[in-house]
Scaffold this motif. Structure first.
Motif, PDB file in Angstrom:
ATOM      1  N   ILE A 196     -11.885  -8.590  19.114  1.00 51.65           N
ATOM      2  CA  ILE A 196     -10.564  -8.249  19.648  1.00 51.65           C
ATOM      3  C   ILE A 196      -9.498  -8.370  18.543  1.00 51.65           C
ATOM      4  O   ILE A 196      -8.524  -7.641  18.535  1.00 51.65           O
ATOM      5  CB  ILE A 196     -10.230  -9.099  20.892  1.00 51.65           C
ATOM      6  CG1 ILE A 196     -11.341  -8.937  21.946  1.00 51.65           C
ATOM      7  CG2 ILE A 196      -8.887  -8.698  21.496  1.00 51.65           C
ATOM      8  CD1 ILE A 196     -11.530  -7.546  22.493  1.00 51.65           C
TER       9      ILE A 196
ATOM     10  N   LEU B 102     -13.369 -20.187  26.025  1.00 50.87           N
ATOM     11  CA  LEU B 102     -12.915 -19.445  24.845  1.00 50.87           C
ATOM     12  C   LEU B 102     -13.888 -19.683  23.697  1.00 50.87           C
ATOM     13  O   LEU B 102     -14.501 -20.740  23.611  1.00 50.87           O
ATOM     14  CB  LEU B 102     -11.502 -19.877  24.408  1.00 50.87           C
ATOM     15  CG  LEU B 102     -11.324 -21.291  23.875  1.00 50.87           C
ATOM     16  CD1 LEU B 102     -10.063 -21.382  23.026  1.00 50.87           C
ATOM     17  CD2 LEU B 102     -11.251 -22.287  24.999  1.00 50.87           C
ATOM     18  N   GLN B 103     -14.013 -18.674  22.870  1.00 46.27           N
ATOM     19  CA  GLN B 103     -14.785 -18.828  21.636  1.00 46.27           C
ATOM     20  C   GLN B 103     -13.842 -18.605  20.459  1.00 46.27           C
ATOM     21  O   GLN B 103     -13.313 -19.549  19.900  1.00 46.27           O
ATOM     22  CB  GLN B 103     -16.014 -17.921  21.648  1.00 46.27           C
ATOM     23  CG  GLN B 103     -17.053 -18.422  22.669  1.00 46.27           C
ATOM     24  CD  GLN B 103     -18.328 -17.624  22.722  1.00 46.27           C
ATOM     25  OE1 GLN B 103     -18.690 -16.915  21.797  1.00 46.27           O
ATOM     26  NE2 GLN B 103     -19.042 -17.729  23.834  1.00 46.27           N
ATOM     27  N   CYS B 104     -13.602 -17.343  20.108  1.00 44.81           N
ATOM     28  CA  CYS B 104     -12.695 -17.137  18.981  1.00 44.81           C
ATOM     29  C   CYS B 104     -11.255 -17.429  19.360  1.00 44.81           C
ATOM     30  O   CYS B 104     -10.415 -17.673  18.505  1.00 44.81           O
ATOM     31  CB  CYS B 104     -12.819 -15.725  18.429  1.00 44.81           C
ATOM     32  SG  CYS B 104     -11.994 -14.466  19.416  1.00 44.81           S
ATOM     33  N   GLY B 105     -10.941 -17.365  20.640  1.00 44.13           N
ATOM     34  CA  GLY B 105      -9.593 -17.698  21.083  1.00 44.13           C
ATOM     35  C   GLY B 105      -8.601 -16.566  20.946  1.00 44.13           C
ATOM     36  O   GLY B 105      -7.406 -16.754  21.186  1.00 44.13           O
ATOM     37  N   TYR B 106      -9.084 -15.393  20.579  1.00 40.94           N
ATOM     38  CA  TYR B 106      -8.128 -14.315  20.341  1.00 40.94           C
ATOM     39  C   TYR B 106      -7.623 -13.688  21.639  1.00 40.94           C
ATOM     40  O   TYR B 106      -6.457 -13.332  21.748  1.00 40.94           O
ATOM     41  CB  TYR B 106      -8.749 -13.238  19.434  1.00 40.94           C
ATOM     42  CG  TYR B 106      -7.693 -12.452  18.698  1.00 40.94           C
ATOM     43  CD1 TYR B 106      -7.056 -12.989  17.589  1.00 40.94           C
ATOM     44  CD2 TYR B 106      -7.309 -11.195  19.125  1.00 40.94           C
ATOM     45  CE1 TYR B 106      -6.058 -12.290  16.927  1.00 40.94           C
ATOM     46  CE2 TYR B 106      -6.318 -10.487  18.468  1.00 40.94           C
ATOM     47  CZ  TYR B 106      -5.699 -11.042  17.369  1.00 40.94           C
ATOM     48  OH  TYR B 106      -4.715 -10.350  16.720  1.00 40.94           O
ATOM     49  N   CYS B 107      -8.499 -13.603  22.640  1.00 38.81           N
ATOM     50  CA  CYS B 107      -8.085 -13.032  23.927  1.00 38.81           C
ATOM     51  C   CYS B 107      -7.378 -14.077  24.782  1.00 38.81           C
ATOM     52  O   CYS B 107      -6.782 -13.745  25.797  1.00 38.81           O
ATOM     53  CB  CYS B 107      -9.302 -12.512  24.686  1.00 38.81           C
ATOM     54  SG  CYS B 107     -10.401 -13.838  25.245  1.00 38.81           S
ATOM     55  N   CYS B 139     -12.533  -9.593  26.656  1.00 41.42           N
ATOM     56  CA  CYS B 139     -13.009 -10.677  25.808  1.00 41.42           C
ATOM     57  C   CYS B 139     -14.344 -10.238  25.252  1.00 41.42           C
ATOM     58  O   CYS B 139     -15.236  -9.869  26.007  1.00 41.42           O
ATOM     59  CB  CYS B 139     -13.183 -11.967  26.608  1.00 41.42           C
ATOM     60  SG  CYS B 139     -13.944 -13.274  25.611  1.00 41.42           S
ATOM     61  N   ARG B 140     -14.481 -10.228  23.940  1.00 40.78           N
ATOM     62  CA  ARG B 140     -15.726  -9.780  23.339  1.00 40.78           C
ATOM     63  C   ARG B 140     -16.685 -10.949  23.114  1.00 40.78           C
ATOM     64  O   ARG B 140     -17.841 -10.734  22.796  1.00 40.78           O
ATOM     65  CB  ARG B 140     -15.411  -9.095  22.005  1.00 40.78           C
ATOM     66  CG  ARG B 140     -16.550  -8.338  21.357  1.00 40.78           C
ATOM     67  CD  ARG B 140     -17.213  -7.293  22.254  1.00 40.78           C
ATOM     68  NE  ARG B 140     -17.730  -6.176  21.508  1.00 40.78           N
ATOM     69  CZ  ARG B 140     -18.468  -5.205  22.035  1.00 40.78           C
ATOM     70  NH1 ARG B 140     -18.783  -5.218  23.322  1.00 40.78           N
ATOM     71  NH2 ARG B 140     -18.888  -4.197  21.292  1.00 40.78           N
ATOM     72  N   CYS B 141     -16.177 -12.171  23.252  1.00 42.75           N
ATOM     73  CA  CYS B 141     -17.012 -13.326  22.881  1.00 42.75           C
ATOM     74  C   CYS B 141     -17.740 -13.972  24.040  1.00 42.75           C
ATOM     75  O   CYS B 141     -18.908 -14.298  23.939  1.00 42.75           O
ATOM     76  CB  CYS B 141     -16.157 -14.413  22.235  1.00 42.75           C
ATOM     77  SG  CYS B 141     -15.321 -13.942  20.733  1.00 42.75           S
ATOM     78  N   THR B 142     -17.031 -14.263  25.119  1.00 42.39           N
ATOM     79  CA  THR B 142     -17.553 -15.244  26.080  1.00 42.39           C
ATOM     80  C   THR B 142     -18.427 -14.676  27.176  1.00 42.39           C
ATOM     81  O   THR B 142     -19.130 -15.433  27.843  1.00 42.39           O
ATOM     82  CB  THR B 142     -16.390 -15.960  26.807  1.00 42.39           C
ATOM     83  OG1 THR B 142     -15.678 -14.991  27.574  1.00 42.39           O
ATOM     84  CG2 THR B 142     -15.445 -16.616  25.828  1.00 42.39           C
TER      85      THR B 142
HETATM   86  S1  FES Z   1     -12.808 -15.633  22.998  1.00 41.04           S
HETATM   87 FE1  FES Z   1     -13.027 -14.122  21.464  1.00 41.04          FE
HETATM   88  S2  FES Z   1     -12.267 -12.389  22.451  1.00 41.04           S
HETATM   89 FE2  FES Z   1     -12.287 -13.839  24.030  1.00 41.04          FE
END
Ligand code: FES
Ligand code: FES
Lengths: 782, 160
Positions: A196, B102-107, B139-142
């Motif tokens: 993202i 959350l993983q990367c926390g961007y979303c 969200c691409r991570c979770t």
């Molecule tokens: S935690 Fe990475 S995009 Fe949602």
């Protein structure tokens, strides 16, 4: 030893900052004097450039410079981006840092504009006039292989970049002796990474210090530094690359890009910090991505459904350039056998250049395609032999006793492909029981009576994880008494800081959040590799473990000296070394000060200064994780809509360091797999190679209502290859998902005789096949 | 070409008056004028939801809103969610940590603002209501599961 932390679901250290808006992503940095960059990119998929007129752009107020290749330092005029040398590659074509006289895909960077802000930079980029002379395009990789096809590069003899051949055993005999032969022609399209946060660079050339700092959203800051140092021909000490918070990676941020070096050159040109933040359209057109593979698969079986041999021809679309060489198709070719015993194997793979953005690994890295091929042919074999899909797989599984099991191929790490440990039959049992596979026929029958079409599918994958060459960790206790951990393991959401803090804290009897972790800063640790191939639990985890033990031993030795007790009588807890059963203790702070010494005085004999160790873990080969997926789906036969209703995964990634994080990786991986099964399709115009899906409204990512909870069961087969017994967990959720889901869809549509040979399967494709089945059922179609 | 206006916007309870170009996006205003970089930008075309803020209490995409449109209005961003002046997290933020939301926390900033609106309007959401509330946040991570569980848990705790 103090309390075990490895294995615990510790909450993440990363979270508090990210939850309150205190993340440190590249675009969050505001260095004084920063200028902003936008790239002029090719609008043509293939063209000669006859001229570039930048006068209107340069004249725009607020523009500081517009640089084309000709404006860059001379050494860049003949230099191409670094590829990966490989003897099988006949055309290892990489781009110049900015296009010279030819562009080979839409989105290829041609010039950089540097301006006061991004708005002005984009205005100016639109004013740069490029005189294109369009050339024929190579679009479909199958057509591009034919003699006389339009060329992806005007000076190439043809579009074949490499031919790969793998195999073992007597394949001809296998087919001669076969009781049954099944064939499939398969197509798998894979999409993009779509973190993202896009790619990002902030290059700060500090004229005063004559030093370059590059903040970049990268999976491999050390690799990026090596590339920058090499391209500039500078010495290492003048360059620092940092990747603080990175908003997702999924493969594309492992590549080193022209945009990164060009932003650096821009900063050197204007002597100010320059920032470039990728927008979503740029991600579609210029970040590395995966794409199409076409598989012709033939399998020879005996009368009982045992595999005798597998013969494959595969075509891999590599896009316009060759980043990471052929590792992606290589991984595809060597992933096919999976958990099955395949006595003879032969695969020929053509790697083909086209006029689309360059192809390099995205989460799963060529494996989802290979698993799709293997599992589809297994389903076809089950149908042909009248066997249940699980039963035919069981008959061919590698038994647990056969471990370590050597396949007979060379993996992409250059080592023989040997599964180090695993229990595939147990994974099968766990997942089929959890999903009540045996009871599904009844559920399906009942659903069908109500006009509902449900189906179940199974797929498995073995994944080479934890690849070398190495990752490192420095553990240090300074005079503050704080345990500091420095590692090159860049994080893009995996929670590496938490993972390595757990491993480290365990050795010192402290809490993970007492460890100060610095990741992904080339100034913190000299060497590093990067985060890809699910490698950091193995590599950074093991090096942390080794370094922490080494420092712990030194702490014990010095404490034993000061406290006058045997090291075995000393325990570490809460930042102190304590003589067991007494109140005699000394803090880490005092121990650290003791080894710092006093100015001018000698250290006690035998004591080396500092509490610090750096260890690099170098795995001898990949550690093979394994997993099994069962998908249950419901198909709406009117709209072709597919709902993944239930999902079970049995998973073996060796020893689990933090179950919370591993399950998060698996669940997140599954979402990506659902995208690959149902949604994510990068469309190009067939004639012009123009991208047609360049917004997230056209190219669909899985949303919250599309992804069910994965019910995960763990099997733990420790890897003998590293001191923690761990294997990687980053991609196992993605790899088998398309195969399992598509098998389930086909199963749901059995009443219509639907046969699925591609992924993803968009709704309109399903409706077409369902309607064909209906016509056939009603006798309208022969 | 850069037409400017003077605007006054209240962000997280604090009033700011600034001259801004009329074409400046609210997301860029927050991030680069006010240095409130917690609001993230993922697509700049209104699909990913990362840039979601609360505009007079209602979720809005700050990448599709001009800064001048916020003139005279109140904006809440991720920086304004936790109780002020304490080290504590908002119950929803805490639940995100507890459930690995959350993983990367961007979303995450967009998820939090969207879900805060949901929990205010519907303190007892069902799982499917949570999923539909965030169906416009990518969200691409979770794989979303942790986010959904965190929200249901936070709803329970906020009712207690
Ligand atoms: S935690 Fe990475 S995009 Fe949602
Ligand atoms: S950045 Fe606003 S919706 Fe994506």
């Amino acid at each position: 030893m103090s309390e075990r932390l490895v294995g615990k679901a510790i909450k993440r250290l990363e979270d508090p900052a990210l939850l309150t808006g205190r993340g440190r992503f590249v675009d969050d940095f505001h260095l004084p004097g920063t200028l902003h960059a936008a790239f002029v990119r090719s609008e043509e998929a293939h063209a000669k450039i006859n001229g570039i007129d930048k006068s209107a752009a340069v004249a725009l107020p607020g523009v500081h410079a517009v640089l084309t290749l000709a404006d860059l330092p001379k050494r860049f005029h003949a230099m191409r981006m670094h590829g990966m040398p490989n003897p099988h590659v006949t055309q290892n074509i990489m781009p110049y840092v900015l296009a010279k006289d030819e562009v080979c895909h839409v989105g290829e960077p041609i010039a950089i504009v540097i301006a006061d802000d991004r708005y002005i930079a984009e205005d100016a980029a639109a004013l740069v006039m490029v005189d294109y002379e369009p050339l024929p395009t190579a679009g479909d990789c199958r057509a591009a292989m034919a003699p006389g096809a339009a060329l992806a590069h005007m000076n190439s003899p043809d579009n074949i970049a490499a031919m790969l051949h793998f195999g073992y055993g007597d394949i001809d005999a296998a087919f001669k002796n076969a009781a049954h032969v099944v064939k499939e022609n398969l197509f798998m399209h894979r999409g993009l990474g779509h973190s993202i946060e896009g790619r990002a660079v902030l290059a700060h050339y500090d004229t005063f210090a004559d030093h370059l700092t590059v903040y970049t959203a990268s999976q491999g800051p050390h690799a990026a530094k090596r590339a920058i140092v090499g391209m500039l021909d500078w010495d290492e000490e003048r360059v620092r690359v940092v990747a603080l918070d990175v908003g997702g990676g999924f493969g594309p941020k492992m590549s080193f890009y022209a945009e990164q070096i060009v932003t650096v050159l821009a900063s050197l040109h204007v002597n100010r910090p320059v920032k470039w933040i990728e927008d979503r359209r740029e991600h579609f057109n210029s970040a590395t991505q995966e794409r199409d593979q076409y598989w012709d698969v033939e399998m020879a079986m005996d009368a009982q459904g045992k595999i005798l041999g597998l013969r494959i021809a595969m075509i891999h679309d590599k896009g316009a350039f060759m980043p990471h060489g052929t590792i992606l198709p290589h991984i595809s070719c060597t992933t096919v056998p999976g958990p099955f015993i395949i006595p003879a194997y032969k695969i020929d793979c053509s790697v083909v250049l086209t006029n689309k953005p360059p192809v390099a690994p995205v989460r799963g890295a060529g494996r989802p395609q290979a698993v799709f091929a293997m599992e589809r042919i297994m389903d076809a074999a089950a149908a042909k032999l009248g066997l249940d899909r699980v039963e035919i797989r069981r008959r061919n599984l590698i038994p647990a006793e056969a471990m370590p099991y050597s396949i007979g191929l060379t993996f992409r790490d250059g080592k023989p492909l040997t599964y180090d440990s695993g229990d595939y039959p147990q994974l099968f049992d766990k997942v089929t029981k959890a999903a009540d596979y045996a009871g599904f026929a009844k559920r399906q029958e009942a659903a069908l009576k109500n006009g509902r079409y449900i189906g179940i599918g199974i797929a498995s994958a073995i994944e080479g994880t934890g690849l070398g060459p190495f990752e490192g960790a420095t553990v240090r206790i300074g005079p503050s008494g704080t345990v500091t951990l420095l590692t090159g393991a860049a994080d893009q959401g995996q929670g590496h800081a938490t993972t390595v803090a757990q491993i480290c804290a365990e050795q010192f009897g402290i809490r993970p959040d007492d460890v100060r972790v610095v990741t992904a800063d080339t100034a913190a640790i000299a060497n590093g590799t990067g985060t890809f191939a699910s490698r950091q639990a193995v590599n950074a985890g093991s090096s942390t473990h080794l370094a922490a033990i080494q420092v712990r031993e030194k702490v014990l030795a010095i404490a034993s000296h000061i406290l006058e007790a045997a090291p075995s009588d000393i325990e570490l807890a809460d930042g102190n070394a304590i003589v067991k059963g007494t109140d005699k203790k000394i803090s880490f702070r005092d121990i650290a000060r003791a080894v710092t010494g006093q100015s001018g005085f000698a250290l006690p004999k035998g004591i080396e200064p500092g509490l610090e160790a750096t260890r690099y873990f170098t795995p001898e080969q990949a550690a093979y994780a394994s997993g099994n997926h069962i998908a249950e789906v419901e198909v709406d036969i009117e709209t072709g809509g597919v709902k993944v209703t239930n999902y079970w995964i049995s998973h073996d990634c060796g020893v689990v360091i933090n179950p919370l994080l591993v399950e998060g990786q698996v669940q997140g991986g599954l979402a990506h797999g659902i995208g690959n099964a149902l949604l994510e399709w990068m469309h190009y115009d067939a004639d012009t190679c123009q991208p047609l899906t360049t917004t997230l409204a056209d190219y669909l990512l899985p949303t919250a209502d599309a992804v069910p909870k994965a019910l995960i069961s763990h099997v733990v087969s420790p890897s003998p290859l590293n001191p923690l017994g761990v294997k990687g967990a980053g991609e196992g959720g993605t790899i088998p998902a398309p195969a399992a889901i598509i098998s389930a869809i086909e199963h749901a549509l059995t009443p219509f005789g639907v046969h699925l040979t591609q992924a993803p399967v968009p709704p309109h494709h399903l409706v077409e096949l369902i309607n064909k089945g209906r016509r056939k059922n009603s006798g309208l179609l022969a | 070409m850069t037409d400017t206006r003077t605007i006054t916007v209240t962000v997280n309870g604090k009033s700011y008056t600034k001259d801004v170009p009329t074409r400046l996006l609210l997301s860029d205003f927050l991030r680069h004028e006010l240095m409130l970089t917690g609001t993230h930008v993922g697509c700049e075309h209104g699909v990913c939801g990362a840039c979601t803020v609360l505009l007079d209490g209602r979720s809005a995409r700050s990448c599709l809103t001009l800064a001048v449109q916020a003139n005279g209005h109140e904006v809440t961003t991720i920086e304004g969610i936790a109780p002020e002046g304490s080290n504590e997290l908002h119950p929803l933020q805490q639940a995100f940590q507890d459930h690995h939301g959350l993983q990367c926390g961007y979303c995450t900033p967009g998820m939090l603002t969207t879900l805060i609106e949901l929990l205010r309007d519907n303190p007892t959401p069902s799982e499917s209501e949570v999923r539909s509330a965030i169906s416009g946040n990518l969200c691409r991570c979770t794989g979303y599961q942790g986010i959904v569980e965190a929200t249901l848990d936070a709803a329970r705790k906020m009712r207690a």
